[in-house]
Design a protein around this motif. Structure first.
Motif, mmCIF file in Angstrom:
data_model
loop_
_atom_site.group_PDB
_atom_site.id
_atom_site.type_symbol
_atom_site.label_atom_id
_atom_site.label_comp_id
_atom_site.label_asym_id
_atom_site.label_seq_id
_atom_site.Cartn_x
_atom_site.Cartn_y
_atom_site.Cartn_z
ATOM 1 N N LEU A 45 0.822 -1.214 0.000
ATOM 2 C CA LEU A 45 0.000 0.000 0.000
ATOM 3 C C LEU A 45 0.852 1.258 0.000
ATOM 4 O O LEU A 45 0.498 2.259 -0.632
ATOM 5 C CB LEU A 45 -0.960 -0.013 1.188
ATOM 6 N N TYR A 46 1.976 1.228 0.702
ATOM 7 C CA TYR A 46 2.859 2.397 0.709
ATOM 8 C C TYR A 46 3.348 2.706 -0.712
ATOM 9 O O TYR A 46 3.244 3.846 -1.183
ATOM 10 C CB TYR A 46 4.042 2.172 1.650
ATOM 11 N N PHE A 48 2.060 1.680 -3.473
ATOM 12 C CA PHE A 48 0.883 1.996 -4.285
ATOM 13 C C PHE A 48 0.573 3.488 -4.212
ATOM 14 O O PHE A 48 0.284 4.124 -5.229
ATOM 15 C CB PHE A 48 -0.303 1.165 -3.790
ATOM 16 N N THR A 49 0.663 4.064 -3.014
ATOM 17 C CA THR A 49 0.388 5.503 -2.877
ATOM 18 C C THR A 49 1.420 6.343 -3.615
ATOM 19 O O THR A 49 1.083 7.407 -4.133
ATOM 20 C CB THR A 49 0.330 5.937 -1.399
ATOM 21 N N LEU A 50 2.663 5.869 -3.672
ATOM 22 C CA LEU A 50 3.679 6.613 -4.420
ATOM 23 C C LEU A 50 3.368 6.618 -5.919
ATOM 24 O O LEU A 50 3.584 7.622 -6.602
ATOM 25 C CB LEU A 50 5.071 6.010 -4.175
ATOM 26 N N LEU A 52 0.411 6.494 -7.171
ATOM 27 C CA LEU A 52 -0.760 7.348 -7.382
ATOM 28 C C LEU A 52 -0.403 8.831 -7.515
ATOM 29 O O LEU A 52 -1.220 9.619 -7.977
ATOM 30 C CB LEU A 52 -1.768 7.173 -6.241
ATOM 31 N N LYS A 53 0.808 9.213 -7.145
ATOM 32 C CA LYS A 53 1.238 10.595 -7.354
ATOM 33 C C LYS A 53 1.412 10.904 -8.834
ATOM 34 O O LYS A 53 1.401 12.061 -9.236
ATOM 35 C CB LYS A 53 2.553 10.862 -6.617
ATOM 36 N N LEU A 57 -5.796 6.634 -10.551
ATOM 37 C CA LEU A 57 -6.211 5.501 -9.724
ATOM 38 C C LEU A 57 -6.663 4.299 -10.550
ATOM 39 O O LEU A 57 -6.244 3.172 -10.302
ATOM 40 C CB LEU A 57 -7.328 5.927 -8.767
ATOM 41 N N THR A 60 -3.711 2.635 -12.309
ATOM 42 C CA THR A 60 -2.818 2.054 -11.303
ATOM 43 C C THR A 60 -3.411 0.787 -10.723
ATOM 44 O O THR A 60 -2.739 -0.241 -10.628
ATOM 45 C CB THR A 60 -2.536 3.073 -10.179
ATOM 46 N N TYR A 61 -4.681 0.844 -10.356
ATOM 47 C CA TYR A 61 -5.303 -0.323 -9.751
ATOM 48 C C TYR A 61 -5.428 -1.469 -10.748
ATOM 49 O O TYR A 61 -5.223 -2.636 -10.392
ATOM 50 C CB TYR A 61 -6.672 0.024 -9.156
#
Length: 111
Positions: A45-46, A48-50, A52-53, A57, A60-61
């Motif tokens: 998840l960490y 994944f958030t990078l 998303l910058k 979404l 990415t997903y």
């Protein structure tokens, strides 16, 4: 952009590790695999958030889950002896084709 895709692959690797540990934890009755679940999913998840910058979404997903499904199917086969029949292999091939199509032809992954 290369760094973004590297982060995406790292996220998928963490998620695949967490999923494999989930199977190995035997419903959280084994300590080390249970800790691996937490580490794998938190790490995934960490990263994944990078990603998303940079990437939207939906794209990415789609990439994260598609690549993850392929890898965890392979891990299930290699680590736990879980066999895949022809329809499952065809489905995995279609997932891979979707990933290739998104990356080669879609402009959606550019913000």
């Amino acid at each position: 952009m290369l760094k973004t895709y590297l982060f995406l692959l790292i996220a998928v690797a963490f998620e695949t590790f967490g999923s494999a540990c989930l199977q190995a934890s035997q419903q959280f009755t084994r300590l080390w695999p249970s800790l691996g679940v937490a580490a794998g999913f938190l790490g995934g998840l960490y990263f994944f958030t990078l990603v998303l910058k940079v990437l939207p979404l939906g794209i990415t997903y789609a990439l994260w889950s598609g690549i993850g499904m392929v890898l965890i199917a392979g891990a299930g086969w290699a680590l736990f002896g879980q066999r895949l029949d022809a329809p499952a292999l065809i489905g995995i091939a279609l997932i891979l084709a979707g990933i290739v199509i998104i990356n080669l032809f879609s402009k959606s992954h550019f913000q």
